[in-house]
Design an enzyme around this catalytic site. Structure first.
Site, PDB file in Angstrom:
ATOM      1  N   GLU A  44       0.855  -1.183   0.000  1.00 25.59           N
ATOM      2  CA  GLU A  44       0.000   0.000   0.000  1.00 25.59           C
ATOM      3  C   GLU A  44       0.889   1.231   0.000  1.00 25.59           C
ATOM      4  O   GLU A  44       1.702   1.424   0.906  1.00 25.59           O
ATOM      5  CB  GLU A  44      -0.928   0.030   1.215  1.00 25.59           C
ATOM      6  N   ASP A  69       4.767   4.873   4.092  1.00 26.58           N
ATOM      7  CA  ASP A  69       4.469   6.293   4.235  1.00 26.58           C
ATOM      8  C   ASP A  69       5.752   7.000   4.629  1.00 26.58           C
ATOM      9  O   ASP A  69       6.690   6.359   5.115  1.00 26.58           O
ATOM     10  CB  ASP A  69       3.371   6.549   5.270  1.00 26.58           C
ATOM     11  N   ASP A 124      -3.774  11.802  -2.340  1.00 23.88           N
ATOM     12  CA  ASP A 124      -4.003  13.235  -2.486  1.00 23.88           C
ATOM     13  C   ASP A 124      -4.387  13.531  -3.935  1.00 23.88           C
ATOM     14  O   ASP A 124      -3.648  13.187  -4.858  1.00 23.88           O
ATOM     15  CB  ASP A 124      -2.718  13.989  -2.123  1.00 23.88           C
ATOM     16  N   LYS A 128      -5.074  21.053  -8.557  1.00 16.23           N
ATOM     17  CA  LYS A 128      -4.611  22.058  -9.514  1.00 16.23           C
ATOM     18  C   LYS A 128      -3.868  21.385 -10.670  1.00 16.23           C
ATOM     19  O   LYS A 128      -3.061  20.484 -10.474  1.00 16.23           O
ATOM     20  CB  LYS A 128      -3.697  23.063  -8.825  1.00 16.23           C
ATOM     21  N   ASP A 160     -12.328   9.066  -3.339  1.00 13.48           N
ATOM     22  CA  ASP A 160     -13.610   9.761  -3.269  1.00 13.48           C
ATOM     23  C   ASP A 160     -13.649  10.932  -4.240  1.00 13.48           C
ATOM     24  O   ASP A 160     -14.682  11.585  -4.383  1.00 13.48           O
ATOM     25  CB  ASP A 160     -13.847  10.278  -1.845  1.00 13.48           C
ATOM     26  N   THR A 198     -10.776   1.669   4.368  1.00 14.57           N
ATOM     27  CA  THR A 198      -9.845   2.575   5.045  1.00 14.57           C
ATOM     28  C   THR A 198     -10.619   3.499   5.980  1.00 14.57           C
ATOM     29  O   THR A 198     -11.856   3.537   5.971  1.00 14.57           O
ATOM     30  CB  THR A 198      -9.075   3.436   4.031  1.00 14.57           C
ATOM     31  N   GLU A 199      -9.873   4.281   6.785  1.00 19.17           N
ATOM     32  CA  GLU A 199     -10.527   5.263   7.663  1.00 19.17           C
ATOM     33  C   GLU A 199     -11.354   6.254   6.855  1.00 19.17           C
ATOM     34  O   GLU A 199     -12.503   6.541   7.181  1.00 19.17           O
ATOM     35  CB  GLU A 199      -9.488   6.023   8.498  1.00 19.17           C
ATOM     36  N   TYR A 200     -10.745   6.798   5.804  1.00 17.81           N
ATOM     37  CA  TYR A 200     -11.455   7.761   4.958  1.00 17.81           C
ATOM     38  C   TYR A 200     -12.684   7.136   4.321  1.00 17.81           C
ATOM     39  O   TYR A 200     -13.752   7.747   4.241  1.00 17.81           O
ATOM     40  CB  TYR A 200     -10.528   8.288   3.868  1.00 17.81           C
ATOM     41  N   GLU A 201     -12.541   5.919   3.856  1.00 21.89           N
ATOM     42  CA  GLU A 201     -13.635   5.247   3.164  1.00 21.89           C
ATOM     43  C   GLU A 201     -14.831   5.053   4.078  1.00 21.89           C
ATOM     44  O   GLU A 201     -15.985   5.293   3.681  1.00 21.89           O
ATOM     45  CB  GLU A 201     -13.147   3.903   2.638  1.00 21.89           C
TER      46      GLU A 201
END
Length: 243
Positions: A44, A69, A124, A128, A160, A198-201
């Site tokens: 990942e 990470d 991310d 832009k 997302d 995931t946490e965000y998901e």
């Protein structure tokens, strides 16, 4: 992104050599040796707080996992999540490594054909246009992934961001990469219990935000298997129903 780590975080990471890898360059071409087996290696890129890679590795002990990470604090949090996941699901940490590294230099820690799957989760979006080359599904990054993925190689991508997903579809298409299981709203009929979230998901899906997902087929054997499966489905659909 700035993360304020706890005092003594460096020492805390150094105290976990069985889980945390701070100098991954030394394992280039030797990751299977590091795990002590020849099982597939799934990575990942940008693991965040580590929920996804921790749960996935606990649920699939027959696969080796690497979470990467660049921030010490996220590696620390990931190590806590990893240990918590074993309390929940059982097993040990032998099939998981957490790596502190900047993924822009991915080829510095993996040899060609060393990996079997890459996960890109909620990267991310860099909205832009001038930052397009920083998106992890830019063609320049995809070529890096192609170089380190082997004959069964795949990329699994979730986001997302509609604009990032659209950009990613074009990136894969421009490189002639076959895609499968494309979804514009992964949890439209309720949470997918067959996939680790995931946490965000979890947060976004609870808010009713659509999650986009795709699988990119990279390796030659993976592509052949995919084509065979499509042929089998077509043959089955064409066969008359048994009486």
């Amino acid at each position: 992104m700035r993360l304020r780590g706890r005092k003594g975080i460096k020492e805390a990471l150094e105290a976990q050599p069985e889980l945390v890898v701070l100098e991954p360059q030394t394992f280039k071409g030797r990751w299977r040796e590091a795990f002590g087996n020849d099982r597939p290696i799934h990575v990942e890129l940008g693991m965040g707080k580590g929920k996804f890679i921790s749960e996935l590795s606990a649920l699939n002990p027959g696969i080796n996992y690497i979470g990467i990470d660049m921030y010490d604090e996220l590696i620390r949090r990931g190590s806590e999540k990893a240990r918590d996941s074993r309390l929940t699901y059982g097993g040990d940490l032998s099939n998981l490594r957490l790596v502190r590294f900047n993924i822009e230099q991915l080829e510095d820690i993996f040899e060609p054909d060393e990996l079997d799957r890459i996960y890109l989760n909620f990267s991310d979006p860099w909205p832009k246009k001038k930052h397009a080359r920083r998106r992890l599904t830019h063609a320049a990054f995809i070529r890096k992934y192609q170089s380190v993925l082997g004959e069964w190689g795949e990329i699994h991508f979730k986001t997302d961001s509609h604009s990032l997903f659209e950009f990613s579809l074009n990136s894969f298409a421009d490189l002639g990469i076959r895609l499968r299981n494309i979804s514009l709203d992964l949890h439209a009929e309720g949470p997918r219990t067959d996939l680790v979230m995931t946490e965000y998901e979890t947060k976004f899906s609870q808010q009713g935000m659509p999650i986009h997902r795709l699988e990119a087929v990279i390796g030659e054997k993976a592509l052949q298997a995919h084509i065979r499966s499509l042929s089998d489905l077509e043959a089955s659909a064409a066969s008359p129903a048994s009486e």
